[in-house]
Design a protein around this motif. Structure first.
Motif, mmCIF file in Angstrom:
data_model
loop_
_atom_site.group_PDB
_atom_site.id
_atom_site.type_symbol
_atom_site.label_atom_id
_atom_site.label_comp_id
_atom_site.label_asym_id
_atom_site.label_seq_id
_atom_site.Cartn_x
_atom_site.Cartn_y
_atom_site.Cartn_z
ATOM 1 N N VAL A 1 0.838 -1.205 0.000
ATOM 2 C CA VAL A 1 0.000 0.000 0.000
ATOM 3 C C VAL A 1 0.872 1.254 0.000
ATOM 4 O O VAL A 1 0.586 2.211 -0.721
ATOM 5 C CB VAL A 1 -0.972 -0.008 1.203
ATOM 6 C CG1 VAL A 1 -1.706 1.317 1.314
ATOM 7 C CG2 VAL A 1 -1.981 -1.137 1.059
ATOM 8 N N ALA A 2 1.951 1.233 0.780
ATOM 9 C CA ALA A 2 2.835 2.406 0.807
ATOM 10 C C ALA A 2 3.384 2.669 -0.588
ATOM 11 O O ALA A 2 3.461 3.815 -1.039
ATOM 12 C CB ALA A 2 3.971 2.179 1.805
ATOM 13 N N LYS A 3 3.730 1.588 -1.283
ATOM 14 C CA LYS A 3 4.268 1.738 -2.636
ATOM 15 C C LYS A 3 3.198 2.327 -3.562
ATOM 16 O O LYS A 3 3.447 3.246 -4.329
ATOM 17 C CB LYS A 3 4.731 0.372 -3.156
ATOM 18 C CG LYS A 3 5.963 0.486 -4.042
ATOM 19 C CD LYS A 3 6.394 -0.853 -4.623
ATOM 20 C CE LYS A 3 6.946 -1.834 -3.591
ATOM 21 N NZ LYS A 3 6.937 -3.233 -4.094
ATOM 22 N N LEU A 4 1.998 1.785 -3.473
ATOM 23 C CA LEU A 4 0.897 2.305 -4.313
ATOM 24 C C LEU A 4 0.621 3.774 -4.000
ATOM 25 O O LEU A 4 0.487 4.601 -4.902
ATOM 26 C CB LEU A 4 -0.389 1.509 -4.056
ATOM 27 C CG LEU A 4 -0.537 0.163 -4.747
ATOM 28 C CD1 LEU A 4 -1.856 -0.468 -4.335
ATOM 29 C CD2 LEU A 4 -0.482 0.332 -6.266
ATOM 30 N N ASN A 5 0.525 4.085 -2.710
ATOM 31 C CA ASN A 5 0.204 5.462 -2.339
ATOM 32 C C ASN A 5 1.273 6.429 -2.818
ATOM 33 O O ASN A 5 0.982 7.587 -3.130
ATOM 34 C CB ASN A 5 -0.009 5.577 -0.824
ATOM 35 C CG ASN A 5 -1.361 4.999 -0.389
ATOM 36 O OD1 ASN A 5 -2.275 4.863 -1.219
ATOM 37 N ND2 ASN A 5 -1.489 4.652 0.873
ATOM 38 N N ALA A 6 2.512 5.954 -2.913
ATOM 39 C CA ALA A 6 3.593 6.829 -3.382
ATOM 40 C C ALA A 6 3.594 6.963 -4.904
ATOM 41 O O ALA A 6 4.081 7.961 -5.425
ATOM 42 C CB ALA A 6 4.930 6.294 -2.887
ATOM 43 N N HIS A 7 3.062 5.980 -5.615
ATOM 44 C CA HIS A 7 3.222 5.998 -7.083
ATOM 45 C C HIS A 7 1.945 6.201 -7.875
ATOM 46 O O HIS A 7 1.985 6.325 -9.090
ATOM 47 C CB HIS A 7 3.888 4.695 -7.543
ATOM 48 C CG HIS A 7 5.309 4.601 -7.087
ATOM 49 N ND1 HIS A 7 5.709 3.765 -6.068
ATOM 50 C CD2 HIS A 7 6.412 5.283 -7.478
ATOM 51 C CE1 HIS A 7 7.003 3.934 -5.859
ATOM 52 N NE2 HIS A 7 7.453 4.840 -6.697
ATOM 53 N N LEU A 8 0.819 6.238 -7.203
ATOM 54 C CA LEU A 8 -0.444 6.262 -7.957
ATOM 55 C C LEU A 8 -0.832 7.624 -8.513
ATOM 56 O O LEU A 8 -1.701 7.706 -9.378
ATOM 57 C CB LEU A 8 -1.584 5.740 -7.072
ATOM 58 C CG LEU A 8 -1.766 4.224 -7.078
ATOM 59 C CD1 LEU A 8 -2.807 3.825 -6.042
ATOM 60 C CD2 LEU A 8 -2.197 3.731 -8.456
ATOM 61 N N GLN A 9 -0.198 8.679 -8.007
ATOM 62 C CA GLN A 9 -0.633 10.021 -8.427
ATOM 63 C C GLN A 9 -0.613 10.180 -9.948
ATOM 64 O O GLN A 9 -1.586 10.646 -10.551
ATOM 65 C CB GLN A 9 0.233 11.100 -7.771
ATOM 66 C CG GLN A 9 -0.200 12.501 -8.183
ATOM 67 C CD GLN A 9 0.567 13.601 -7.477
ATOM 68 O OE1 GLN A 9 1.198 13.360 -6.439
ATOM 69 N NE2 GLN A 9 0.532 14.801 -8.022
ATOM 70 N N GLN A 10 0.506 9.757 -10.548
ATOM 71 C CA GLN A 10 0.645 9.916 -11.997
ATOM 72 C C GLN A 10 -0.438 9.139 -12.745
ATOM 73 O O GLN A 10 -1.060 9.648 -13.677
ATOM 74 C CB GLN A 10 2.005 9.384 -12.420
ATOM 75 C CG GLN A 10 2.683 10.290 -13.390
ATOM 76 C CD GLN A 10 4.053 9.738 -13.777
ATOM 77 O OE1 GLN A 10 4.516 8.731 -13.220
ATOM 78 N NE2 GLN A 10 4.685 10.389 -14.731
ATOM 79 N N ASP A 11 -0.638 7.925 -12.307
ATOM 80 C CA ASP A 11 -1.626 7.059 -12.919
ATOM 81 C C ASP A 11 -3.026 7.679 -12.843
ATOM 82 O O ASP A 11 -3.771 7.730 -13.826
ATOM 83 C CB ASP A 11 -1.577 5.720 -12.167
ATOM 84 C CG ASP A 11 -2.437 4.673 -12.815
ATOM 85 O OD1 ASP A 11 -2.393 4.588 -14.053
ATOM 86 O OD2 ASP A 11 -3.161 3.967 -12.081
ATOM 87 N N LEU A 12 -3.371 8.181 -11.647
ATOM 88 C CA LEU A 12 -4.700 8.770 -11.452
ATOM 89 C C LEU A 12 -4.828 10.079 -12.224
ATOM 90 O O LEU A 12 -5.902 10.408 -12.736
ATOM 91 C CB LEU A 12 -4.968 8.977 -9.963
ATOM 92 C CG LEU A 12 -5.215 7.678 -9.181
ATOM 93 C CD1 LEU A 12 -5.131 7.915 -7.667
ATOM 94 C CD2 LEU A 12 -6.577 7.087 -9.536
ATOM 95 N N ALA A 13 -3.726 10.824 -12.333
ATOM 96 C CA ALA A 13 -3.752 12.082 -13.109
ATOM 97 C C ALA A 13 -4.038 11.761 -14.574
ATOM 98 O O ALA A 13 -4.810 12.458 -15.240
ATOM 99 C CB ALA A 13 -2.430 12.828 -12.953
#
Ligand code: X2X
Length: 338
Positions: free
Chosen positions: A279-291
């Motif tokens: 989850v920590a990894k996802l929370n750190a990397h998802l911004q770009q994907d969601l943008a």
């Protein structure tokens, strides 16, 4: 030797043939215990990915004695309903946010105090240390068992359909979905928003039909529950850290023989630690994907929000509710709040 005898020998010898026929062995092959584990998250969230591995490992290491059946996506009912089922024993295991659990165990919301934790290091130190031990003690007094390692939900972010949250004024009057928990309602009232309590299984449709304008959740949930489809802005407010206690109905837990319990606890806690890393990894990397899926991001300064809460007497009020002992443990972990 007849063909059938050769065939039976190939299956594993006379001893094995004997035991196939024996009723004891047949019974041992069906699980002795089949327990339900309910949660509110999509199948694709790391919680369910790790839980499936965990259930498999437990079945294997107990020699098939304990089978855990996973019911994701609030299949057995809303969080509020499932908590009742856990208490009655209709459901044996349930992962629940400490903040929602606080409707039964008031101290369990303490880790969700607004703007308390500055990062994950501080979270795990507190939750694997004195603060977590204190809360587990309170949970135990309420007749439930909390496994040692709390699972990660994450730092919560704010999404809306109508405006980005840049300063505390942007929250004024905002119709915001919050999970059913006094702490959430109290915090957003202090920030002058209009919080509406809704269980997670109804959040997507509440956003879609504009019953509410916004909600707040970690990026891993905004992504896996596809909330980005019905929201426009995502403000990285990081306003609280939320985790899921892995809870067991006490009678069901104590019904398990000690060796089975030990194996189950080991795998549940190990899965929780792995889920934290995912989850920590996802929370750190998802911004770009969601943008790229259309969410417009901004990162507000947290200090004015915290000042607003302090000025509204929010921290003092909750210090009084939790009591001096709990508050001191919290402030030892996160620094002075009130
Ligand atoms: O209900 C929510 O927003 C969720 C999924 O984060 C919790 O379980 C608290």
């Amino acid at each position: 030797m007849s063909l059938s005898r050769r065939h039976l020998l190939a299956l594993g010898g006379a001893g094995a043939i004997g035991s196939i026929a024996s009723p004891q062995v047949v019974r041992a092959q069906a699980p002795e215990f089949t327990y339900k584990y309910a949660n509110n998250l999509p199948d694709t969230h790391p919680m369910n990915v790790r839980a499936r591995e965990m259930a498999e490992a437990i079945l294997k290491e107990t020699g098939g004695r304990l089978q855990i059946k996973i019911f994701p996506t609030s299949q057995l009912g809303s969080d509020t309903d499932t908590l009742s089922q856990l208490r009655s024993g209709a459901v044996e295991f349930f992962t629940l946010s400490g903040l929602i659990l606080s409707t039964l165990v008031p101290a369990a919301s303490i880790n969700g105090m607004g703007y308390a934790f500055k990062d994950y290091d501080a979270v795990w130190q507190a939750m694997d240390g004195d603060l977590g031990a204190y809360v587990r003690g309170q949970i135990s007094k309420a007749g439930l068992v909390a496994m040692e390692k709390i699972w990660d939900n994450g730092f919560r972010q704010t999404t809306t359909s109508n405006r980005p949250i840049v300063t505390p004024d942007d929250l004024r009057g905002l119709k915001l979905r919050v999970p059913p928990s006094p702490l959430w309602t109290s915090m957003y009232k202090a920030l002058e928003a209009s919080p509406v309590s809704i269980n997670f299984n109804e959040v997507y449709s509440a956003l879609q039909t504009k019953v509410v304008d916004g909600q707040e959740n970690p990026l891993a949930i905004i992504a896996t529950a596809k909330l980005f489809e019905v929201q426009k802005y995502c403000s990285l407010t990081n306003h609280m850290w939320d985790g899921f206690w892995f809870l067991a109905n006490r009678r069901a837990w104590e019904r398990l023989p000690e060796d089975v319990r030990k194996i189950a606890a080991k795998h549940i806690n190990e899965a929780g630690v792995r889920e934290r890393a995912d989850v920590a990894k996802l929370n750190a990397h998802l911004q770009q994907d969601l943008a790229s899926k259309g969410l417009a991001f901004n990162q507000p300064d947290p200090l004015p929000f915290r000042d607003r809460l302090r000025a509204a007497g929010f921290y003092k009020e909750w210090q009084g509710k939790y009591g001096e002992e709990a508050w001191a443990i919290l402030e030892r972990a996160v620094g002075k709040l009130s």
